[in-house]
Write an enzyme that holds these catalytic residues in place. Structure first.
Site, mmCIF file in Angstrom:
data_model
loop_
_atom_site.group_PDB
_atom_site.id
_atom_site.type_symbol
_atom_site.label_atom_id
_atom_site.label_comp_id
_atom_site.label_asym_id
_atom_site.label_seq_id
_atom_site.Cartn_x
_atom_site.Cartn_y
_atom_site.Cartn_z
ATOM 1 N N GLY A 122 -12.842 -1.972 -4.275
ATOM 2 C CA GLY A 122 -13.690 -3.053 -4.784
ATOM 3 C C GLY A 122 -13.387 -4.354 -4.075
ATOM 4 O O GLY A 122 -14.265 -5.017 -3.567
ATOM 5 N N GLY A 177 -7.177 1.476 -7.074
ATOM 6 C CA GLY A 177 -6.423 1.917 -5.913
ATOM 7 C C GLY A 177 -5.127 1.152 -5.768
ATOM 8 O O GLY A 177 -4.316 1.425 -4.887
ATOM 9 N N LYS A 195 6.936 1.554 -3.550
ATOM 10 C CA LYS A 195 5.978 2.231 -2.661
ATOM 11 C C LYS A 195 4.576 1.652 -2.813
ATOM 12 O O LYS A 195 3.925 1.299 -1.825
ATOM 13 C CB LYS A 195 5.978 3.732 -2.994
ATOM 14 C CG LYS A 195 5.272 4.590 -1.975
ATOM 15 C CD LYS A 195 5.326 6.074 -2.361
ATOM 16 C CE LYS A 195 6.535 6.769 -1.791
ATOM 17 N NZ LYS A 195 6.432 8.261 -1.870
ATOM 18 N N THR A 196 4.095 1.533 -4.058
ATOM 19 C CA THR A 196 2.734 1.018 -4.234
ATOM 20 C C THR A 196 2.672 -0.483 -3.963
ATOM 21 O O THR A 196 1.662 -0.979 -3.464
ATOM 22 C CB THR A 196 2.204 1.325 -5.648
ATOM 23 O OG1 THR A 196 3.118 0.819 -6.619
ATOM 24 C CG2 THR A 196 2.010 2.810 -5.857
ATOM 25 N N GLY A 198 -1.350 -7.902 -5.367
ATOM 26 C CA GLY A 198 -2.546 -7.252 -4.846
ATOM 27 C C GLY A 198 -3.272 -8.016 -3.752
ATOM 28 O O GLY A 198 -3.976 -7.427 -2.949
ATOM 29 N N GLU A 199 -3.136 -9.331 -3.771
ATOM 30 C CA GLU A 199 -3.891 -10.130 -2.798
ATOM 31 C C GLU A 199 -2.995 -10.845 -1.802
ATOM 32 O O GLU A 199 -3.467 -11.411 -0.820
ATOM 33 C CB GLU A 199 -4.751 -11.157 -3.553
ATOM 34 C CG GLU A 199 -5.804 -10.482 -4.408
ATOM 35 C CD GLU A 199 -6.384 -11.425 -5.454
ATOM 36 O OE1 GLU A 199 -7.507 -11.882 -5.277
ATOM 37 O OE2 GLU A 199 -5.689 -11.695 -6.452
#
Lengths: 728, 177
Positions: A230, A458, A624-625, A694-695
């Site tokens: 997205g 995701g 990891k993520t 996330g950003e």
């Protein structure tokens, strides 16, 4: 627990279902008797639809309905919970951008709907479009968010500054282009609407749809357990989602509407282009005395978009005089919207490029300039940061990168015909956390199910919430299942602003507390329980058991539920956004970025050879993520720096490159190995300790690359993307 | 219900509509013979997804520019959005659903999990089908080669370095056959 479940690089819990092709995305749903909808979009940018002929389309094989502004139901222009809802579709003959939806064709099959959509004939009354940010005919909206701010006297400080840099920077429009084309599958059962939708916020989409359709909120259910990316495009309830619901009601059957890749450029937002002027004043020893940032960005004619571009200049550096202002320019372009690090991606490029120019002007190392002007407190409000390890980011990043090997002279580090450049940039990202609820159920067999309407586009929400719940309940990972992406679960904010982990994690802490309290209530007068009379603050959890802090005695969830003949216990919890006006300001994540670029002296081509990020994200729930988020954001930042450019034809307002063949994004061969180092500890603002990651990969990356290109070539590029003709 | 019975029980796209040219197609998909009747305009991608309900193969652009729909046709990687279902008649098609052997994931699927070579997962089927073919083509000899020959598969989440790590590991182990 013998092994920590949080922090570890645990494999994504939804990875297996994804690598096997079994994860069902919205477009994979095919209810029985589903019909297919295809959009017809305008081929002019301004004016109106003078006449429509839908007779050929209606007569085409398999066609069930052709809906236009002439026969569409009246819809409600709604103010949503999370900002304005896009204007409802097909409400008038007015055209305000090229690619505006003017009809939807519903047919038995996708092929038939596609064919019939081509048969809709439109006669336009065309007006002259205004599509250029510098067009003097365009309307300017000043201080559109009420966020313009200032401290001190910038003009006076600039006039008195011994060293000044005044530059204008431009960033191109970018299009989110998640790999999954946005799709909606809408089914009515009486007055009940179920929608599989590409949304980053099922709760928001539910309330928006209810408002626009004038339906009770409880009658709408929105599902998005998986989403094909997205990057902000799923933060609003776009027109196609509404149209799928309208079409399904009209034909009395479920309707699937999947946007084409071309329509993804005109229908679900994009990163607006900007024109920014930076003025920085400094003393000769590199103390910044003034920062003035005016940021223009484009906006559509009839919509709104919150995108605070100049924000970074208000919090980035310790200057006694700061002024930061935003201006939106209304054009005949599709609605912009959030795209990974909205505002900051563009603003940071201008600010961090200007800093590099100042460093060059002063003859000072760009890293030293940033350290010298580090904001120890918020430069405008004077508040202390809740946590700030930006200095450690600089230190770690510089060391891992080998910044000390940089020869300060531009064009000095060549290898044959390859010009080598080192560049860096810092990032201070904003903090965001919103009201969120979550539910935890523990069953008699010692399993836990966590539910929240928030979703995982995701980023790893399923995985980190599994880890967090396991830790909070004292259970192994395999005994926790997380259910997300369903508006019938406890309400949650959209996955945006890098804030969902913090929001949902905080709600989970509260739900866990309520759940343990319920267990203790059950055994309050139970003489068989070692926990009898214990308060929630007197116990901890371990190995599926609740135990007393004082004597270590306790029992398992299973023992309690079995003895009390209960199958399960459920508790909800919620958390609100941190209060404003605290002495300490809740502080977002930080990063320092160091890039090495190679520029071909003859051809002007730029390659990123390596890029090191040192990030302070607060507590890292899953190495990891979290790394994947920084790497992914960095790849997006490389695209923004070197490739991505949504080109709008000035004369027609048409997007000239609306395909993956023409709109370039970074491909595998463009990306080197990307180093990520996490520094610093948890943030005390929330029990979660996270800041969001996330950003964070995006802002800083374009500036570090542009600064490296300057170092390699001696050419300062102030317009993104950096293309070879700017380097020849 | 076994797979072939399920396929026959379903309404193939366009069956109800009059005036549409339809052709019978016979495919061998993941080792099973599949027959269906398709609109002549139906792509192999849409036939797999809508006709055979093999939705693991994804539509990313429908123009052959993103790689999300990559499948193997007669052992070679193919963009299923660029091939008409009718022209796949008589061919051997392998999709992501056909990679597992007796319920055991393909080593490439395992490596993608371990190296976090996915985020949203939408491009993942195509990435894995390309990666498996890459090994069979002998195109995974170095990181540079992997990057070059995987560049037809876009990933917007930006997992490229992790995808390269996954392929590198499987190539080095040599157990991908």
């Amino acid at each position: 627990m013998d092994r920590a479940v949080v922090g570890e690089g645990v494999d994504r819990v939804d990875a297996r279902v994804k690598v096997s092709g079994r994860a069902a995305y919205p477009t994979d749903h095919d209810p029985p008797d589903v019909a297919h909808a295809v959009l017809v979009q305008s081929t002019i940018a301004a004016g109106r639809v003078a006449a429509l002929d839908t007779s050929a389309a209606e007569a085409a094989p398999g066609v069930l309905a052709v809906i236009t502004h002439e026969n569409a139901p009246e819809l409600c222009a709604a103010q949503g919970e999370g900002g304005p809802v896009p204007p409802p579709p097909l409400q008038s003959d007015r055209i305000v951008h090229h690619g505006q939806t003017i009809a939807v064709v519903v047919a038995e099959t996708f092929e038939q709907a596609t064919e019939a959509a081509r048969l809709v004939t439109v006669l336009y009354a065309r007006a002259e479009p205004v599509v250029d940010i510098e067009n003097p005919r365009a309307e300017h909206v000043r201080d559109p968010f009420g966020t313009d701010d200032a401290t001190g006297d910038v003009d006076k400080a600039l006039a008195e500054a011994p060293v000044r840099v005044e530059r204008t920077y431009r960033t191109a429009a970018n299009t989110n282009n998640p790999m999954g084309p946005f799709a909606t599958v809408a089914s009515w059962d009486g007055d009940e609407l179920t929608v599989h939708d590409c949304t980053q916020g099922p709760s928001r989409t539910r309330s928006d749809l209810a408002n626009v359709l004038k339906a009770p909120r409880d009658s709408v259910r929105v599902l998005a357990p998986y989403l094909g990316g997205g990057f902000g495009a799923g933060l609003r309830t776009w027109q196609h989602t509404v149209l799928a619901a309208v079409a399904a009601r009209q034909v009395g059957r479920p309707v699937k509407l999947v946007l084409t890749r071309k329509q993804m450029f005109t229908s679900v937002g994009h990163r607006p282009d900007t024109r920014q002027t930076l003025r920085i004043g400094a003393t000769r020893d590199g103390r910044i005395t003034a920062i003035d940032h005016e940021a223009w960005q484009t906006l559509s004619i009839d919509d709104a978009n919150y995108e605070h571009v100049s924000r970074c200049s208000l919090s980035g550096y310790a200057s006694p005089n700061i002024s930061a202002r935003d201006v939106q320019i209304r054009l005949h372009v599709p609605s912009p919207g959030s795209m990974r690090a909205p505002g900051d991606a563009q603003g940071n490029f201008a600010l961090e490029s200007a800093l590099d120019e100042l460093a060059h002007e002063l003859g000072m190392d760009p890293l030293e300039l940033r350290l010298r002007n580090h904001a120890d407190v918020h430069p405008v409000t004077g508040q202390r940061w809740s946590s700030n390890e930006l200095r450690a980011c600089y230190r770690t990043g510089a060391e891992k990168f080998g910044w000390s090997r940089r020869d300060p002279e531009p064009r000095s580090m060549r290898r044959g015909r390859t010009l080598v450049g080192y560049g860096m940039a810092g990032t201070s990202f904003f903090f965001y956390q919103a009201s969120c609820a979550a539910r935890i159920t523990v069953t008699r067999d010692g399993q836990a199910v966590v539910g929240s309407a928030g979703m995982d586009l995701g980023t790893g929400t399923y995985t980190v919430m599994t880890q967090l719940a396991a830790e909070l309940l004292g259970l192994p990972l395999g005994r926790v299942r997380v259910v997300l992406g369903d508006s019938s679960l406890p309400r949650a904010p959209s996955a945006g602003g890098s804030g969902l982990t913090g929001s949902m994690g905080s709600a989970l802490h509260d739900a866990r507390r309520n759940l343990i309290r319920s267990f203790l209530d059950l055994v309050r007068d139970d003489t068989d329980s070692p926990l009898r009379g214990a308060d929630v603050d007197d116990v901890r959890v371990e190995d599926g058991r609740i135990v007393r802090e004082d004597d270590g005695r306790g029992e398992s969830y299973t023992e309690i539920l079995t003895r009390h003949r209960q199958d399960e216990l459920t508790a909800e919890g919620s958390a609100e956004a941190p209060k404003e006006d605290l002495p300490v300001v809740p502080t977002g994540p930080y990063a320092a970025k160091f890039a090495e670029v190679h520029v071909d002296e003859d051809l002007g081509t730029v390659r990123v050879a390596r890029l090191v990020t040192a990030a302070h994200c607060g507590r890292v729930l899953n190495e990891k993520t979290a790394r994947g988020q920084i790497v992914g954001g960095t790849v997006g930042g490389i695209g923004m720096a070197l490739f991505e450019h949504t080109v709008t034809e000035t004369r027609t307002g048409r997007i000239a490159n609306g395909t993956f063949g023409d709109y370039l994004v970074a491909v595998n061969a463009d990306i080197p190995d990307l180093e990520v180092h996490f520094v610093g500890g948890p943030d005390p603002t929330s029990p979660n300790g996270t800041k969001g990651c996330g950003e964070l990969g995006v802002p800083g990356t374009p500036a570090a690359i542009a600064n490296a290109v300057f170092h390699a070539t001696g050419i300062r590029v102030r317009r993104l993307p950096i293309t070879l003709e700017q380097l020849l | 219900m076994d797979e072939s019975a399920a396929a026959q029980a379903r309404t193939a796209p366009g069956q109800r509509a009059p005036g549409v040219a339809r052709v019978p197609v016979s495919l061998r998909v993941n080792g099973t013979e599949r027959r269906l009747e398709v609109d002549t305009r139906t792509t192999l991608l849409d036939a797999l997804r809508d006709g055979l309900k093999l939705t693991g193969t994804k539509k990313g652009c429908d123009q052959g520019q993103c790689g999300a729909c990559t499948v193997h046709v007669d052992g070679r990687r193919m963009l299923s959005c660029l091939m008409l279902a009718a022209s796949a008649d008589g061919r051997e098609v392998r999709t992501i659903e056909g990679l597992e052997r007796d319920g055991t994931p393909h080593p490439m699927q395992e490596a993608f999990v371990r190296h976090d070579g996915l985020q949203c997962g939408y491009c993942t089927s195509g990435q894995i089908m390309s990666a498996v073919a890459l090994l069979e083509e002998g195109r995974a000899g170095s990181d540079e080669e992997i990057r070059e020959f995987m560049s037809g598969n876009l990933c917007r989440c930006g997992t490229y370095p992790h995808i390269v790590a996954a392929i590198r590991e499987v190539a080095a182990r040599g157990d991908h056959a």
